[in-house]
Design a protein around this motif. Structure first.
Motif, mmCIF file in Angstrom:
data_model
loop_
_atom_site.group_PDB
_atom_site.id
_atom_site.type_symbol
_atom_site.label_atom_id
_atom_site.label_comp_id
_atom_site.label_asym_id
_atom_site.label_seq_id
_atom_site.Cartn_x
_atom_site.Cartn_y
_atom_site.Cartn_z
ATOM 1 N N GLY A 1 0.872 -1.147 -0.009
ATOM 2 C CA GLY A 1 -0.035 -0.024 0.119
ATOM 3 C C GLY A 1 0.871 1.389 0.009
ATOM 4 O O GLY A 1 0.203 2.261 -0.113
ATOM 5 N N GLU A 2 2.203 1.436 -0.109
ATOM 6 C CA GLU A 2 3.120 2.381 0.118
ATOM 7 C C GLU A 2 3.555 2.618 -1.346
ATOM 8 O O GLU A 2 3.589 1.824 -2.527
ATOM 9 C CB GLU A 2 4.265 2.078 1.111
ATOM 10 C CG GLU A 2 3.991 2.310 2.488
ATOM 11 C CD GLU A 2 5.272 1.899 3.271
ATOM 12 O OE1 GLU A 2 5.442 2.478 4.198
ATOM 13 O OE2 GLU A 2 6.192 1.471 2.720
ATOM 14 N N ARG A 3 3.712 4.081 -1.600
ATOM 15 C CA ARG A 3 4.299 4.445 -2.662
ATOM 16 C C ARG A 3 5.115 5.764 -2.629
ATOM 17 O O ARG A 3 4.636 6.564 -1.761
ATOM 18 C CB ARG A 3 3.183 4.728 -3.673
ATOM 19 C CG ARG A 3 2.142 5.842 -3.581
ATOM 20 C CD ARG A 3 1.011 5.833 -4.579
ATOM 21 N NE ARG A 3 0.177 6.941 -4.048
ATOM 22 C CZ ARG A 3 0.327 8.271 -4.484
ATOM 23 N NH1 ARG A 3 1.283 8.476 -5.340
ATOM 24 N NH2 ARG A 3 -0.590 9.318 -4.338
ATOM 25 N N ILE A 4 5.811 5.749 -3.531
ATOM 26 C CA ILE A 4 6.777 7.238 -3.369
ATOM 27 C C ILE A 4 5.819 8.599 -3.890
ATOM 28 O O ILE A 4 5.244 8.584 -4.953
ATOM 29 C CB ILE A 4 7.895 6.944 -4.466
ATOM 30 C CG1 ILE A 4 8.861 5.721 -3.978
ATOM 31 C CG2 ILE A 4 8.819 8.622 -4.221
ATOM 32 C CD1 ILE A 4 10.087 5.586 -4.704
ATOM 33 N N THR A 5 5.767 9.515 -2.995
ATOM 34 C CA THR A 5 4.965 10.700 -3.327
ATOM 35 C C THR A 5 5.836 11.737 -3.746
ATOM 36 O O THR A 5 5.344 12.822 -4.005
ATOM 37 C CB THR A 5 3.835 10.886 -2.264
ATOM 38 O OG1 THR A 5 4.577 10.873 -0.929
ATOM 39 C CG2 THR A 5 2.869 9.649 -2.054
ATOM 40 N N ARG A 6 7.149 11.730 -2.957
ATOM 41 C CA ARG A 6 7.687 12.970 -3.180
ATOM 42 C C ARG A 6 9.296 12.520 -3.278
ATOM 43 O O ARG A 6 9.870 11.612 -2.533
ATOM 44 C CB ARG A 6 7.717 13.890 -2.155
ATOM 45 C CG ARG A 6 8.449 15.173 -2.325
ATOM 46 C CD ARG A 6 7.909 16.184 -1.111
ATOM 47 N NE ARG A 6 8.845 17.564 -1.341
ATOM 48 C CZ ARG A 6 8.996 18.486 -0.404
ATOM 49 N NH1 ARG A 6 8.604 17.738 0.954
ATOM 50 N NH2 ARG A 6 9.793 19.183 -0.648
ATOM 51 N N VAL A 7 10.146 13.270 -4.115
ATOM 52 C CA VAL A 7 11.588 13.158 -3.927
ATOM 53 C C VAL A 7 12.308 14.230 -3.634
ATOM 54 O O VAL A 7 12.034 15.569 -4.374
ATOM 55 C CB VAL A 7 12.031 12.378 -5.135
ATOM 56 C CG1 VAL A 7 13.538 12.073 -5.312
ATOM 57 C CG2 VAL A 7 11.242 11.176 -5.713
ATOM 58 N N GLU A 8 13.181 14.565 -2.913
ATOM 59 C CA GLU A 8 14.014 15.639 -2.565
ATOM 60 C C GLU A 8 15.501 15.403 -2.744
ATOM 61 O O GLU A 8 15.935 14.484 -1.950
ATOM 62 C CB GLU A 8 13.560 16.154 -1.163
ATOM 63 C CG GLU A 8 14.462 17.257 -0.713
ATOM 64 C CD GLU A 8 13.929 17.558 0.723
ATOM 65 O OE1 GLU A 8 14.601 18.881 1.218
ATOM 66 O OE2 GLU A 8 13.099 17.204 1.251
ATOM 67 N N ALA A 9 16.279 16.159 -3.476
ATOM 68 C CA ALA A 9 17.613 16.044 -3.459
ATOM 69 C C ALA A 9 18.289 16.462 -2.134
ATOM 70 O O ALA A 9 17.778 17.462 -1.623
ATOM 71 C CB ALA A 9 18.320 16.561 -4.674
ATOM 72 N N THR B 1 22.404 11.526 -3.171
ATOM 73 C CA THR B 1 21.508 11.278 -2.256
ATOM 74 C C THR B 1 19.993 11.881 -2.195
ATOM 75 O O THR B 1 19.923 13.210 -2.369
ATOM 76 C CB THR B 1 22.085 11.684 -0.901
ATOM 77 O OG1 THR B 1 23.478 11.198 -1.000
ATOM 78 C CG2 THR B 1 21.340 11.157 0.363
ATOM 79 N N ARG B 2 18.921 11.207 -2.179
ATOM 80 C CA ARG B 2 17.832 11.756 -2.261
ATOM 81 C C ARG B 2 16.878 11.393 -0.779
ATOM 82 O O ARG B 2 16.953 10.245 -0.466
ATOM 83 C CB ARG B 2 16.936 11.196 -3.367
ATOM 84 C CG ARG B 2 17.769 11.969 -4.870
ATOM 85 C CD ARG B 2 17.057 11.199 -5.877
ATOM 86 N NE ARG B 2 17.723 11.834 -7.133
ATOM 87 C CZ ARG B 2 18.682 11.437 -7.925
ATOM 88 N NH1 ARG B 2 19.482 10.311 -7.018
ATOM 89 N NH2 ARG B 2 19.082 12.008 -8.689
ATOM 90 N N SER C 1 9.737 8.550 5.837
ATOM 91 C CA SER C 1 10.756 9.101 4.791
ATOM 92 C C SER C 1 11.634 7.884 4.901
ATOM 93 O O SER C 1 12.324 7.413 5.994
ATOM 94 C CB SER C 1 11.433 10.484 5.368
ATOM 95 O OG SER C 1 10.536 11.426 4.971
ATOM 96 N N LEU C 2 12.583 7.870 3.700
ATOM 97 C CA LEU C 2 13.667 6.884 3.584
ATOM 98 C C LEU C 2 14.545 7.670 2.664
ATOM 99 O O LEU C 2 14.279 8.608 2.071
ATOM 100 C CB LEU C 2 13.120 5.471 2.512
ATOM 101 C CG LEU C 2 12.114 4.839 2.945
ATOM 102 C CD1 LEU C 2 11.851 3.600 2.285
ATOM 103 C CD2 LEU C 2 12.472 4.106 4.618
ATOM 104 N N VAL C 3 15.798 7.408 2.735
ATOM 105 C CA VAL C 3 16.774 7.938 2.025
ATOM 106 C C VAL C 3 17.503 7.006 0.927
ATOM 107 O O VAL C 3 18.000 5.558 1.460
ATOM 108 C CB VAL C 3 18.088 8.318 2.906
ATOM 109 C CG1 VAL C 3 19.418 8.929 2.386
ATOM 110 C CG2 VAL C 3 17.497 9.515 3.844
ATOM 111 N N LEU C 4 17.898 7.397 -0.015
ATOM 112 C CA LEU C 4 18.516 6.666 -1.194
ATOM 113 C C LEU C 4 19.823 7.313 -1.665
ATOM 114 O O LEU C 4 19.828 8.465 -1.923
ATOM 115 C CB LEU C 4 17.492 6.629 -2.460
ATOM 116 C CG LEU C 4 18.035 6.119 -3.637
ATOM 117 C CD1 LEU C 4 17.957 4.742 -3.705
ATOM 118 C CD2 LEU C 4 17.074 6.345 -5.136
ATOM 119 N N ARG C 5 20.898 6.347 -1.592
ATOM 120 C CA ARG C 5 22.202 6.623 -2.031
ATOM 121 C C ARG C 5 22.394 5.801 -3.160
ATOM 122 O O ARG C 5 22.454 4.773 -3.179
ATOM 123 C CB ARG C 5 23.111 6.513 -0.684
ATOM 124 C CG ARG C 5 23.079 7.626 0.203
ATOM 125 C CD ARG C 5 23.911 7.173 1.518
ATOM 126 N NE ARG C 5 25.187 6.826 1.345
ATOM 127 C CZ ARG C 5 26.674 7.265 1.227
ATOM 128 N NH1 ARG C 5 26.428 8.651 1.068
ATOM 129 N NH2 ARG C 5 27.613 6.724 1.131
#
Length: 320
Positions: free
Chosen positions: A25-33, A42-43, A56-60
C-alpha cells in the motif's frame, strides 16, 4: 528538464527496486535531493500510505565512474555497518535494501531509513558540539561487532602530499618525514572512518545552542577496523578547518575527557594526527565544496589551505 528536476528524480529501474522494498500500500509521493555528499547522489523519499500517513527513506546512489568502481566495497561496508549498529545505541539509519553492483538499479544504490536532525557547521556553539561529538565517537568505538569490518586503508604517501602555499616549510617537511615511518602498532576498534561534523545530525535550536543533542550519524561507507586515533585525527582535522586550528587539539582532549583511549605514546598519537592532516592536503577543494554548499561561503579553498598549513604546523610544534 532542469538540473533541479533531474536531482529530484529517481531513475525507472531504481524506482522499481525501491518500490519492491516498500510495505503493502505504500508508494513514493515526493523526491527531494539532499546536499552535502561528495561521492554519491542522495535523495530523501517521502513514502505515502493509504491511511494518509507517510514516512521518509533515504536513497544513496553512486554515479561517477570512480564511485561506481568502488561501490561494491563501499556499499558493502555501509550495509554491514548499519546491520551491526542496529540495537547498539549508536543512532544510525536502519538498512532497508542494498544493490552494490547495480544488478537491479541503474547505479549501485542503498536504501535506508531517514533520521531527524540536520548538520551544523556554524562557529556558534562549537564548544558544545565538540563535547557531543567526542562522546558520540567514544560510543562508536565501544561497539563490538559480531563481524569485524575490513581493516582501515590510507592512500596518502610522503610523495603525494601537497604542501599549501605559505606553509612553514620546515614544519611540513618534518610532518612528511613522520609518515615515511611504518604505522605504529595499535589495538583495533570499530571505526566510522569519516566521522566529522558533516556526517553528524543535530537537534538544536539557535536560541538554545547548549541544549543541542545528536540525533544520528550517517555515511558509513568507509566503516573499518583500526586505531581509535585515526577517527579522532580525522574529526580533529575537519574541526580545525571549519573553526580554526585550536579546535583540532580541543577535540582530542574532549575525546579523552569522554572516556576515549588514545595511543599512550606521544609519537604514535602524532603519527595519526599528521597522517590525516596531510591526507586532506590532496583534496582541499573536494572537502570545501559541501561546506560551501551548506552556507559556509567564508571557507574558500585558500582559507582552508591556510588553516590546514597552520594546523599541521601546530601539531608538529606541540605535544602529540
Amino acid at each position: 528538464m532542469t538540473k533541479h528536476d533531474e536531482a529530484a528524480t529517481v531513475r525507472p529501474l531504481t524506482r522499481a527496486w525501491v518500490s519492491g522494498h516498500l510495505e503493502a500500500g505504500e508508494r513514493i509521493t515526493r523526491v527531494e535531493a539532499l546536499r552535502g555528499g561528495i561521492t554519491a547522489e542522495t535523495r530523501r523519499l517521502t513514502v505515502g500510505r493509504r491511511a494518509g500517513s507517510a514516512r521518509s527513506l533515504v536513497l544513496r546512489s553512486f554515479v561517477s565512474p570512480y564511485a561506481v568502481e568502488r561501490a561494491d566495497d563501499w556499499l558493502g561496508r555501509e550495509a554491514g555497518a548499519l546491520t551491526q549498529l542496529a540495537g547498539t545505541g549508536v543512532a544510525a539509519p536502519d538498512l532497508v535494501a542494498v544493490d552494490p553492483t547495480a544488478a537491479h538499479c541503474e547505479y549501485p544504490s542503498l536504501l535506508m531509513t531517514h533520521l531527524a536532525g540536520r548538520t551544523v557547521l556554524a562557529d556558534e556553539g562549537v564548544e558544545t558540539r565538540v563535547r557531543l561529538l567526542a562522546r558520540q565517537l567514544v560510543a562508536i568505538h565501544a561497539v563490538r561487532p559480531a563481524e569485524r569490518p575490513p581493516a582501515y586503508g590510507t592512500l596518502t604517501t610522503a610523495d603525494s602530499v601537497v604542501v599549501p602555499r605559505g606553509a612553514d616549510p620546515a614544519a611540513w617537511a618534518a610532518a612528511i618525514d613522520v609518515i615515511r615511518r611504518p604505522p605504529p602498532p595499535y589495538e583495533g576498534c570499530f571505526l566510522h572512518r569519516d566521522f566529522q561534523p558533516g556526517n553528524v545530525l543535530f537537534d538544536m535550536s539557535p536560541a538554545r545552542p547548549a541544549a543541542a543533542r545528536i540525533t544520528g550519524v550517517v555515511d558509513w561507507a568507509a566503516a573499518s577496523w583500526g586505531p581509535a586515533d585515526l577517527d579522532v585525527a580525522h574529526c580533529s582535522t575537519n574541526l580545525a578547518l571549519l573553526h580554526g586550528p585550536a579546535w583540532g587539539t580541543r577535540f582530542a582532549e574532549a575525546y579523552e575527557e569522554a572516556g576515549g583511549m588514545l595511543a599512550a605514546d606521544a609519537g604514535e598519537r602524532l603519527y595519526w594526527r599528521v597522517r590525516d592532516g596531510l591526507a586532506v592536503s590532496e583534496e582541499v577543494r573536494q572537502v570545501t565544496q559541501p561546506w560551501w554548499e551548506a552556507g559556509r561561503t567564508d571557507l574558500t579553498p585558500r582559507v582552508v589551505e591556510e588553516r590546514l598549513a597552520d594546523y599541521v604546523a601546530a601539531v608538529m610544534a606541540g605535544p602529540g
